[in-house]
Design a protein around this motif. Structure first.
Motif, PDB file in Angstrom:
ATOM      1  N   LEU A   1      47.874  -0.716 -21.124  1.00 30.86           N
ATOM      2  CA  LEU A   1      48.075   0.306 -20.103  1.00 30.86           C
ATOM      3  C   LEU A   1      47.508  -0.193 -18.786  1.00 30.86           C
ATOM      4  N   LYS A   2      48.235   0.035 -17.704  1.00 26.52           N
ATOM      5  CA  LYS A   2      47.707  -0.218 -16.362  1.00 26.52           C
ATOM      6  C   LYS A   2      47.557   1.117 -15.645  1.00 26.52           C
ATOM      7  N   PHE A   3      46.552   1.201 -14.793  1.00 22.90           N
ATOM      8  CA  PHE A   3      46.376   2.446 -14.055  1.00 22.90           C
ATOM      9  C   PHE A   3      45.912   2.160 -12.632  1.00 22.90           C
ATOM     10  N   THR A   4      46.204   3.119 -11.748  1.00 24.47           N
ATOM     11  CA  THR A   4      45.734   3.075 -10.363  1.00 24.47           C
ATOM     12  C   THR A   4      45.032   4.387 -10.064  1.00 24.47           C
ATOM     13  N   TYR A   5      43.763   4.314  -9.708  1.00 25.43           N
ATOM     14  CA  TYR A   5      42.976   5.491  -9.354  1.00 25.43           C
ATOM     15  C   TYR A   5      43.038   5.659  -7.840  1.00 25.43           C
ATOM     16  N   LEU A   6      43.962   6.488  -7.377  1.00 28.75           N
ATOM     17  CA  LEU A   6      44.291   6.573  -5.955  1.00 28.75           C
ATOM     18  C   LEU A   6      43.129   6.961  -5.052  1.00 28.75           C
ATOM     19  N   PRO A   7      42.237   7.882  -5.436  1.00 32.20           N
ATOM     20  CA  PRO A   7      41.153   8.267  -4.506  1.00 32.20           C
ATOM     21  C   PRO A   7      40.262   7.107  -4.065  1.00 32.20           C
ATOM     22  N   GLN A   8      40.184   6.030  -4.857  1.00 32.14           N
ATOM     23  CA  GLN A   8      39.314   4.921  -4.473  1.00 32.14           C
ATOM     24  C   GLN A   8      39.851   4.193  -3.245  1.00 32.14           C
ATOM     25  N   HIS A  17      52.424   1.930 -16.704  1.00 38.01           N
ATOM     26  CA  HIS A  17      51.540   2.040 -15.536  1.00 38.01           C
ATOM     27  C   HIS A  17      51.453   3.510 -15.145  1.00 38.01           C
ATOM     28  N   ILE A  18      50.229   4.021 -15.049  1.00 37.62           N
ATOM     29  CA  ILE A  18      50.055   5.418 -14.659  1.00 37.62           C
ATOM     30  C   ILE A  18      49.253   5.518 -13.372  1.00 37.62           C
ATOM     31  N   LEU A  19      49.478   6.598 -12.646  1.00 41.39           N
ATOM     32  CA  LEU A  19      48.741   6.904 -11.423  1.00 41.39           C
ATOM     33  C   LEU A  19      47.779   8.045 -11.708  1.00 41.39           C
ATOM     34  N   ILE A  20      46.560   7.889 -11.223  1.00 43.63           N
ATOM     35  CA  ILE A  20      45.518   8.893 -11.430  1.00 43.63           C
ATOM     36  C   ILE A  20      45.075   9.416 -10.076  1.00 43.63           C
ATOM     37  N   ASP A  21      45.084  10.733  -9.941  1.00 42.44           N
ATOM     38  CA  ASP A  21      44.685  11.365  -8.683  1.00 42.44           C
ATOM     39  C   ASP A  21      43.805  12.559  -9.012  1.00 42.44           C
ATOM     40  N   ARG A  22      43.343  13.231  -7.992  1.00 46.19           N
ATOM     41  CA  ARG A  22      42.594  14.469  -8.169  1.00 46.19           C
ATOM     42  C   ARG A  22      43.283  15.578  -7.377  1.00 46.19           C
ATOM     43  N   ILE A  61      41.287  15.806 -12.640  1.00 43.54           N
ATOM     44  CA  ILE A  61      42.119  14.615 -12.757  1.00 43.54           C
ATOM     45  C   ILE A  61      43.562  15.004 -13.053  1.00 43.54           C
ATOM     46  N   VAL A  62      44.493  14.411 -12.303  1.00 42.90           N
ATOM     47  CA  VAL A  62      45.925  14.595 -12.525  1.00 42.90           C
ATOM     48  C   VAL A  62      46.540  13.213 -12.735  1.00 42.90           C
ATOM     49  N   THR A  63      47.319  13.050 -13.786  1.00 42.92           N
ATOM     50  CA  THR A  63      47.925  11.761 -14.067  1.00 42.92           C
ATOM     51  C   THR A  63      49.443  11.889 -14.140  1.00 42.92           C
ATOM     52  N   ARG A  64      50.125  10.811 -13.822  1.00 45.06           N
ATOM     53  CA  ARG A  64      51.575  10.767 -14.004  1.00 45.06           C
ATOM     54  C   ARG A  64      52.009   9.330 -14.267  1.00 45.06           C
ATOM     55  N   VAL A  65      53.095   9.192 -14.982  1.00 47.87           N
ATOM     56  CA  VAL A  65      53.613   7.866 -15.306  1.00 47.87           C
ATOM     57  C   VAL A  65      54.386   7.318 -14.110  1.00 47.87           C
ATOM     58  N   PHE A  66      53.983   6.133 -13.656  1.00 48.86           N
ATOM     59  CA  PHE A  66      54.725   5.462 -12.590  1.00 48.86           C
ATOM     60  C   PHE A  66      55.846   4.609 -13.167  1.00 48.86           C
ATOM     61  N   LYS A 112      59.353  11.518 -15.046  1.00 44.84           N
ATOM     62  CA  LYS A 112      57.975  11.427 -14.612  1.00 44.84           C
ATOM     63  C   LYS A 112      57.128  12.381 -15.424  1.00 44.84           C
ATOM     64  N   GLU A 113      56.245  11.805 -16.192  1.00 45.13           N
ATOM     65  CA  GLU A 113      55.376  12.622 -17.021  1.00 45.13           C
ATOM     66  C   GLU A 113      54.145  13.006 -16.215  1.00 45.13           C
ATOM     67  N   VAL A 114      53.893  14.286 -16.074  1.00 43.80           N
ATOM     68  CA  VAL A 114      52.753  14.774 -15.303  1.00 43.80           C
ATOM     69  C   VAL A 114      51.874  15.613 -16.210  1.00 43.80           C
ATOM     70  N   SER A 115      50.594  15.367 -16.137  1.00 41.95           N
ATOM     71  CA  SER A 115      49.683  16.155 -16.944  1.00 41.95           C
ATOM     72  C   SER A 115      48.360  16.283 -16.216  1.00 41.95           C
ATOM     73  N   GLU A 116      47.543  17.197 -16.649  1.00 44.68           N
ATOM     74  CA  GLU A 116      46.219  17.393 -16.087  1.00 44.68           C
ATOM     75  C   GLU A 116      45.206  17.237 -17.204  1.00 44.68           C
ATOM     76  N   ILE A 117      44.170  16.463 -16.918  1.00 42.04           N
ATOM     77  CA  ILE A 117      43.075  16.307 -17.852  1.00 42.04           C
ATOM     78  C   ILE A 117      41.818  16.796 -17.158  1.00 42.04           C
ATOM     79  N   TYR A 118      41.111  17.679 -17.784  1.00 39.93           N
ATOM     80  CA  TYR A 118      39.920  18.260 -17.165  1.00 39.93           C
ATOM     81  C   TYR A 118      38.675  17.649 -17.789  1.00 39.93           C
ATOM     82  N   PHE A 119      37.744  17.287 -16.923  1.00 38.78           N
ATOM     83  CA  PHE A 119      36.489  16.724 -17.380  1.00 38.78           C
ATOM     84  C   PHE A 119      35.333  17.572 -16.910  1.00 38.78           C
ATOM     85  N   LYS A 120      34.286  17.531 -17.637  1.00 42.16           N
ATOM     86  CA  LYS A 120      33.073  18.240 -17.239  1.00 42.16           C
ATOM     87  C   LYS A 120      32.494  17.563 -16.004  1.00 42.16           C
TER      88      LYS A 120
END
Length: 482
Positions: free
Chosen positions: A45-52, A432-437, A443-448, A474-482
């Motif tokens: 899996l590859k990912f890009t954490y956009l806020p960085q 490859h997925i994109l990770i945003d907030r 956290i919100v993720t989607r498949v690029f 485009k798969e979009v989902s939300e993952i919530y973290f503490k």
């Protein structure tokens, strides 16, 4: 006796760190539960954490703002993103949220600029600094951009013919910069960069082709160091030589008002990475100020071109260890479910180091291993990690899958690896997925892009007749973290 992997890391490094921490034996990256991510999307899996991307842009802006105020520097600062580090739209969209400018290196870059202008993400006030050796299409595209009213487009002259070529296609007056052909480090196989015009030739070039040319106005001097901004004698010596050229030009060219400091900041490549960015920025501004004050010339506006620094620390790759091969008494090979040659080409092409950490099993005992990729090429391996060319990971156990993360891989790897194209030994490109907030910080993720399929490669190779391509879901989902 402390024999767990987490004990090794705690004893060796200052850990946890700003972006890394461990919770219940599993690694988190910027608060992202990587094992949960891997369970959802699979590995490799590859990912890009956009806020960085935005985070690093604003860090650099803050350092320059602070230095400019400290030294009462009268010029302004402009942050440029080098598109060659990553041309992807999601990268440009994120970067352009931060009032930055763009540096281009080839003809198709201009098409990207025009597309972003149509969306309103770039305006005529955005500086477009065009570097690189300019073939016919690049000249044509730059001219089209300027002819259509982009007042802040500045082609950087790389050789003696480019002004004539640009003049033939650009209507009316236009601004240019000149690139200095800096001297390379002593360890290089050559002495002077192939790009730009030599130090001693710049003033004569200005006098012969620009000074009396009513169509052209010189605005910028471009200084680029291939090894980037470093606190060593070589860098400071080249900067001082550049400043001497700038001052000589400024005295005979009043329109010259900008200095472009090319060559970017380094990015974190190990858990012991240390670089005093703030000091370097402060000293660069100070050196420019001192040199100009000594010669009684106005200080230039400062431009920087940061590519890897902008996008590098946003990227990562996740692999699963498939199998361990004991090849002799000393060498244990952990085989990953992908290829380093295809997914992280810099690791074998230029021996680049990335941060390597397991995603899980931090409470298990560790062992020394080598990492091998799936291709049949002997160069498809990675052993250039921070532990003195040895890699220590939780012990292999076929009953307990081990997942590995490579971090800060966001610059160059996709384009060098040929994103969407053929891969060595036809190893498919990973998902490859994109990770945003979102606005709430979740956290919100989607498949690029999905993992390549056999028909994708067969189409390229000519074995299957190409059919009308459907837009991938485009798969979009939300993952919530503490």
């Amino acid at each position: 006796m402390n024999t767990k992997y987490i004990d090794l890391i705690n004893q060796t490094f200052d850990f946890p760190q700003e972006e890394f921490k461990v919770d219940k034996g599993e690694l988190q990256f910027h608060g992202i539960d990587l094992m949960q991510l891997t369970k959802q999307y699979g590995a490799p899996l590859k990912f890009t954490y956009l806020p960085q991307i935005s985070n690093n842009i604003n860090r650099a802006k803050g350092w320059f703002d602070k230095a400019i105020k400290k030294h009462n520097y009268e010029g302004n600062y402009n942050y440029c993103y080098c598109t060659k580090s990553s041309h992807f739209k999601h990268v440009l969209d994120e970067a352009l949220k931060n009032n930055i400018h763009i540096e281009t290196s080839s003809a198709f870059d201009i098409d990207i600029i025009e597309s972003l202008k149509e969306e309103g993400k770039i305006t005529d006030d955005t500086y477009v600094i065009s570097n690189g050796f300019k073939r016919a299409q690049y000249i044509t595209n730059i001219a089209r951009l300027i002819n259509n009213g982009h007042k802040n487009a500045i082609p950087i002259i790389d050789n003696y013919e480019e002004i004539d070529l640009l003049s033939k296609e650009i209507k009316g007056k236009f601004n240019v910069g000149i690139r200095i052909a800096s001297e390379e480090e002593p360890k290089f196989e050559f002495y002077t960069s192939r790009l730009g015009i030599g130090y001693k030739n710049i003033v004569p070039f200005y006098k012969s082709q620009i000074a009396n040319n009513e169509k052209v106005e010189l605005k910028m001097l471009h200084f680029f160091i291939n090894t980037g901004i470093r606190d060593n004698a070589y860098y400071w010596n080249e900067l001082l030589k550049c400043l001497k050229v700038y001052i000589s030009l400024k005295k005979i060219c009043p329109s010259l008002n900008s200095l472009n400091i090319g060559g970017g900041f380094p990015i974190k490549n190990s858990l012991v990475f240390e670089f005093d960015y703030e000091y370097m920025v402060d000293e660069i501004v100070n050196q420019i100020q001192l040199a100009c004050d000594e010669e009684d010339v106005e200080v230039p506006n400062i431009f920087t071109e940061f590519g890897s620094f902008t996008v590098g620390e946003s990227g990562g790759a996740v692999y699963e260890v498939l199998y361990q091969k004991q090849q002799n008494d000393r060498e244990k090979w952990n085989m990953i479910n992908s290829s380093f040659i295809t997914t992280l080409p810099d690791t074998w092409a230029i021996n680049k180091r990335f941060i390597l950490l397991p995603l899980n099993r931090w409470q298990d005992n560790y062992e020394r291993v080598l990492l091998g990729g799936l291709t049949c090429d002997s160069d498809d391996y990675y052993n250039s990690e921070q532990h003195m060319n040895a890699i220590y990971l939780p012990k292999y156990n076929k009953e307990k899958p081990l997942y590995l993360g490579f971090f800060n891989t966001g610059a160059y790897q996709e384009t060098i690896g040929g994103f969407g194209g053929l891969q060595h030994c036809l190893i498919p490109s990973p998902k490859h997925i994109l990770i945003d907030r979102n606005a709430n910080g979740s956290i919100v993720t989607r498949v690029f892009s999905e993992q390549q399929k056999s028909e994708d490669l067969l189409n390229i190779l000519g074995y299957v007749k190409p059919e009308k391509q459907q837009e991938p879901k485009k798969e979009v989902s939300e993952i919530y973290f503490k």
